[in-house]
Design a protein around this motif. Structure first.
Motif: not given
Length: 378
Positions: A140, A143, A145, A148, A150-154, A156
C-alpha cells in the motif's frame, strides 16, 4: 515467521480529539510516528495520514479535516518525548509542512539499525522481519492516501508501521546501549534536525545542478539566477521543479545563452513553459550577462585532480576497514562528500581539517586517524 496482528486504531478527526490525545502523548518517553502522503504532481507533499503509537494505542490522524496543529507541534518539540521514525527524511518534511516545526529529539530506526550492525539502509519490512520475525505487507506504500474512505488494507498497513516501530525501538535502543553507541544515534539525529533548521539560501541551489562546475564563472551566475527563479516559481505554483525546467535544460540555458524561443526549445525547455515563461527566461539570461562581477557567486570546486585520487582511495580504505571492525556500513562512519571535503581542506600541501560532520563520535572512531595519515603525507 508470524503473521501481522495489529490493533484497531483510534481515529483523530477533529482539532479537539487531537489536542486531547496530545495531552497524553506529552507523558510518554517516546512515540512511534509515520506519515503517508502523495507527491506526484506537487512541490510540497500532500499529507494523507499521520500515525502515532504510544504504549497503549495506535492513532490515525486525518490531516484532511484537522486544521489546528498547535498541540501536535508542542508534542513534536517537547524535549522529554523522543519521536521515533523510520527513514525519516520525507516524514520530517510533512511534519514541518503541517505544523511549522521539526520533531526533536528525534530517533531514526533505520539509522539505529545500521549503527547496531543490522545492515545498511534497511527497509522497515526487513527490519521487522529481523527483529520480530514478522512479515508485514508493503503493497500500500504508493496507494492514494488522499482518498476517503481509506481501504481496510491501507488502514492495516498504516497501523502496522507505528505498531511495530513502537515495539522495536526499545530493542534497538538496548542494542545501542550495549554497544555504547546510543550517543551516536542521538548526535546524528540532532545533526539532521540542525541541518534542516538552517535557513535555506535559494542562491545556493545552483550548486546542486550536476556538472555546474564545468560552467565558466559568468555562466555559473546565469545558472544561479535561473535556479532562483525556478525555486520561487515551483513553490508558488506547487509543482515539482522538473515540471518547470529540469536541471539539464537549466545547464544548457546557462551555457548557450539563448536569445529567442527557438533556442530555448533547443536547450530542452518544454513548449508550454516557453509559451508561458519564455520571455522571462530570456530576460533572466540577458540580464545576468550584464551583471557586475561582484554579483557572481563563488566558483564551484572542480573534481579533485587525478594525483589526489590515490590519496582519496587510501582514506576510503581506512574508513572501510574501520567500519568492518565496528560492524557498521562504511557510509555511516564517513560518506563520500565529507571525505572529499577533508581532502580538499589541505590538498596539496596544507594542514588538513575535519569537516563538522566528522566531529563528535566520528572524531575518535576515524577522524583522528585520518588526520594523522593525511598530515603525515605532506
Amino acid at each position: 515467521m508470524t503473521k501481522p496482528n495489529v490493533p484497531s486504531p483510534v481515529w483523530l478527526t477533529s482539532n479537539e480529539q487531537l489536542a486531547s490525545a496530545c495531552e497524553g502523548w506529552l507523558q510518554q518517553p517516546f512515540l512511534a510516528m509515520d506519515t503517508e502522503f502523495v507527491r506526484t504532481t506537487t512541490f510540497f507533499p500532500q499529507a494523507g495520514l499521520l500515525q502515532v503509537a504510544d504504549d497503549q494505542q495506535c492513532y490515525l490522524i486525518d490531516p484532511l479535516v484537522i486544521d489546528d496543529w498547535s498541540a501536535f507541534a508542542a508534542v513534536l518539540q517537547h524535549s522529554g518525548v523522543t519521536k521515533v521514525f523510520h527513514a525519516c527524511a520525507e516524514d520530517l518534511e510533512v511534519c514541518r509542512q503541517l505544523t511549522g516545526v521539526l520533531p526533536s529529539p528525534l530517533a531514526d530506526s533505520q539509522l539505529a539499525a545500521a549503527m547496531a550492525g543490522l545492515g545498511s539502509s534497511l527497509g522497515f519490512q526487513k527490519l521487522i522481519m529481523a527483529l520480530l520475525d514478522i512479515e508485514i505487507d508493503k503493497e500500500e506504500t504508493r496507494s492514494n492516501w488522499l482518498a476517503r474512505p481509506l481501504t481496510d488494507e491501507q488502514i492495516q498497513y498504516a497501523v502496522a508501521d507505528v505498531h511495530y516501530l513502537h515495539q522495536i525501538y526499545p530493542m534497538l535502543e538496548q542494542q545501542l546501549q550495549n554497544l555504547q553507541r546510543l550517543e551516536w544515534l542521538q548526535e546524528d539525529c540532532a545533526r539532521i534536525i540542525d541541518e534542516l533548521s538552517e535557513v535555506e539560501v535559494p542562491g545556493n541551489y545552483y550548486q546542486r545542478v550536476k556538472l555546474a562546475w564545468k560552467l565558466r564563472p559568468q555562466e555559473q551566475h546565469i545558472l544561479q539566477r535561473l535556479v532562483v527563479w525556478r525555486e520561487a516559481e515551483a513553490r508558488l505554483r506547487d509543482v515539482p521543479r522538473s515540471k518547470l525546467v529540469d536541471d539539464n535544460s537549466l545547464w544548457n540555458l546557462a551555457r548557450y545563452k539563448p536569445k529567442n524561443k527557438d533556442q530555448l526549445a533547443k536547450a530542452g525547455v518544454r513548449k508550454d513553459i516557453i509559451r508561458h515563461d519564455g520571455p522571462l527566461l530570456l530576460q533572466i539570461v540577458e540580464q545576468a550577462q550584464q551583471d557586475e562581477r561582484e554579483l557572481w557567486p563563488t566558483i564551484l570546486d572542480k573534481p579533485l585532480p587525478p594525483d589526489a585520487g590515490q590519496l582519496l582511495k587510501n582514506i576510503k580504505q581506512m574508513v572501510a576497514e574501520r567500519a568492518e571492525a565496528l560492524n557498521i556500513p562504511p557510509e555511516i562512519l564517513a560518506r563520500k562528500k565529507p571525505l572529499e571535503a577533508l581532502l580538499r581542506s589541505g590538498w596539496p600541501n596544507s594542514r588538513y581539517q575535519l569537516p563538522e560532520s566528522m566531529q563528535g563520535w566520528r572524531l575518535a572512531e576515524i577522524g583522528s586517524a585520518l588526520l594523522q595519515m593525511l598530515n603525515e603525507s605532506n
